[in-house]
Design a protein around this motif. Structure first.
Motif, PDB file in Angstrom:
ATOM      1  N   LEU A 159       0.852  -1.201   0.000  1.00  0.00           N
ATOM      2  CA  LEU A 159       0.000   0.000   0.000  1.00  0.00           C
ATOM      3  C   LEU A 159       0.881   1.241   0.000  1.00  0.00           C
ATOM      4  O   LEU A 159       1.773   1.376   0.837  1.00  0.00           O
ATOM      5  N   THR A 160       0.609   2.147  -0.954  1.00  0.00           N
ATOM      6  CA  THR A 160       1.401   3.372  -1.018  1.00  0.00           C
ATOM      7  C   THR A 160       0.509   4.561  -1.378  1.00  0.00           C
ATOM      8  O   THR A 160      -0.697   4.390  -1.571  1.00  0.00           O
ATOM      9  N   GLY A 161       1.111   5.736  -1.423  1.00  0.00           N
ATOM     10  CA  GLY A 161       0.363   6.935  -1.812  1.00  0.00           C
ATOM     11  C   GLY A 161       0.884   7.450  -3.135  1.00  0.00           C
ATOM     12  O   GLY A 161       2.072   7.290  -3.439  1.00  0.00           O
ATOM     13  N   SER A 162       0.030   8.086  -3.929  1.00  0.00           N
ATOM     14  CA  SER A 162       0.498   8.584  -5.226  1.00  0.00           C
ATOM     15  C   SER A 162       1.482   9.743  -5.007  1.00  0.00           C
ATOM     16  O   SER A 162       1.340  10.524  -4.073  1.00  0.00           O
ATOM     17  N   GLY A 163       2.474   9.796  -5.873  1.00  0.00           N
ATOM     18  CA  GLY A 163       3.481  10.856  -5.766  1.00  0.00           C
ATOM     19  C   GLY A 163       4.454  10.558  -4.638  1.00  0.00           C
ATOM     20  O   GLY A 163       4.437   9.489  -4.039  1.00  0.00           O
ATOM     21  N   THR A 164       5.307  11.540  -4.362  1.00  0.00           N
ATOM     22  CA  THR A 164       6.302  11.314  -3.306  1.00  0.00           C
ATOM     23  C   THR A 164       6.081  12.234  -2.113  1.00  0.00           C
ATOM     24  O   THR A 164       6.797  12.154  -1.127  1.00  0.00           O
ATOM     25  N   ARG A 165       5.074  13.127  -2.200  1.00  0.00           N
ATOM     26  CA  ARG A 165       4.875  14.087  -1.092  1.00  0.00           C
ATOM     27  C   ARG A 165       4.123  13.487   0.077  1.00  0.00           C
ATOM     28  O   ARG A 165       4.277  13.917   1.202  1.00  0.00           O
ATOM     29  N   SER A 166       3.237  12.514  -0.223  1.00  0.00           N
ATOM     30  CA  SER A 166       2.370  12.051   0.852  1.00  0.00           C
ATOM     31  C   SER A 166       1.904  10.613   0.647  1.00  0.00           C
ATOM     32  O   SER A 166       1.460  10.245  -0.442  1.00  0.00           O
ATOM     33  N   PHE A 167       2.005   9.835   1.726  1.00  0.00           N
ATOM     34  CA  PHE A 167       1.357   8.510   1.771  1.00  0.00           C
ATOM     35  C   PHE A 167      -0.141   8.775   1.958  1.00  0.00           C
ATOM     36  O   PHE A 167      -0.960   8.467   1.095  1.00  0.00           O
ATOM     37  N   ALA A 168      -0.481   9.373   3.081  1.00  0.00           N
ATOM     38  CA  ALA A 168      -1.867   9.821   3.324  1.00  0.00           C
ATOM     39  C   ALA A 168      -1.840  10.846   4.456  1.00  0.00           C
ATOM     40  O   ALA A 168      -1.144  10.652   5.451  1.00  0.00           O
ATOM     41  N   CYS A 169      -2.597  11.928   4.240  1.00  0.00           N
ATOM     42  CA  CYS A 169      -2.561  13.044   5.207  1.00  0.00           C
ATOM     43  C   CYS A 169      -3.693  12.980   6.222  1.00  0.00           C
ATOM     44  O   CYS A 169      -4.063  14.009   6.795  1.00  0.00           O
TER      45      CYS A 169
END
Ligand code: CO8
Length: 261
Positions: free
Chosen positions: A56-66
């Motif tokens: 499980l990951t978040g799109s992009g590199t700025r955020s997994f999930a806020c």
């Protein structure tokens, strides 16, 4: 086969599902839809015989999930949250998924994002990862397991500091306190998680499920009860063909063929 609006799914190496939280404009914060789609998708993957492990990951590199989508929550009242606040239930129910879930955390894992990462079985953190429970800063407290899982992961003093101040910790501190398994360069996070997933996928799926369930039991039970459960599950593996395969292939210097599903 799988179609969701806020979640992307890719099957890697024929046995690993790479699940990406995909609301980049909101730094992958959880609105109701994404919480529901994540749970639905993980439940489907749990039943899909091709899939042995989930990353499980978040799109992009700025955020997994806020965390939870604050803009969606802002006008809810207590009665709504108690009667219809399904978002939290959706995230908490991820703990029922039987297959291993590895979190590949790039950037922010805040609030519900940190809580979801902690529900996962293994956390691989990028060098830019930031873990925090900032809910007190917006007038509430963690609601998807943060007050319970963080203390078990990093100990009371650090958990209290993080929750009472709302201040996050960086990847290095997360590693130091045992919240994550490893810290890797940003462009290696998913690759590292997939590598671990591949190794797990090469083992007997039924034994992996039993091992996950038994380790998770440690969070919920006292030592005596946990040791008893462990002993019984250990005994039960002797009913499996895969247990015989594993030991016999070691003894006869050959590769095992797992047959239990
Ligand atoms: N909800 C809604 N929108 C968000 C959220 C969020 N949690 N986080 C970021 N965004 C949005 C911003 O509003 C912004 O949108 P827009 O461009 O339309 O204004 C966009 O994402 C980019 O964010 P920023 O401009 O703020 O980016 P910065 O780099 O300046 O800051 C931060 C990044 C520090 C991560 C900042 O966005 C922030 O502090 N976000 C909120 C983090 C937070 O407080 N999370 C906890 C939420 S509460 C919670 O999770 C409760 C848990 C209980 C239940 C569990 C359910 C999941």
């Amino acid at each position: 086969k799988y179609k969701f609006e806020t979640i992307l799914i890719e099957i890697k190496d024929e046995s690993i599902a790479l699940v990406t939280l995909n609301r980049p404009k909101a730094l992958n914060s959880f609105n109701y839809q994404m919480s529901k789609e994540l749970l639905d998708c993980c439940r489907l993957l749990d039943k899909d015989e091709r899939v042995k492990c989930i990353v499980l990951t978040g799109s992009g590199t700025r955020s997994f999930a806020c965390g939870a989508d604050i803009k969606e929550m802002v006008s809810h009242d207590m009665v709504y949250m108690m009667k219809k606040g399904q978002l939290i239930d959706n995230l908490c129910d991820l703990k029922e998924i039987e297959k291993p879930i590895i979190a590949a955390v790039n950037g922010y894992a805040l609030g519900g994002g940190c809580e979801v990462a902690m529900i996962c079985d293994i956390i691989v953190a990028a060098e830019n990862a930031v873990f925090g429970q900032p809910e007190t800063k917006i007038g509430t407290i963690p609601g998807a397991g943060g007050t319970q899982r963080l203390i078990r992961a990093v100990g009371k003093s650090k958990a209290m500091e993080m929750i009472l101040t709302g201040n996050p910790i960086d990847a290095k501190q997360a590693l130091q306190f045992g919240l994550v398994s490893c810290v890797v360069p940003i462009d290696k996070t998913i690759e590292t998680a997939l590598k671990i997933a591949k190794q797990i996928s090469s083992l007997s799926p039924i034994v992996i499920k039993l091992a996950k369930e038994t380790v998770n039991h440690a969070q919920e039970s006292n030592l005596t009860e946990g040791l008893h459960i462990e002993r019984r599950v250990f005994h039960s593996t002797f009913a499996l063909n895969d247990r015989h395969q594993g030991m016999d292939s070691f003894a006869n210097k050959r590769n095992p063929t797992w047959t239990n599903k």
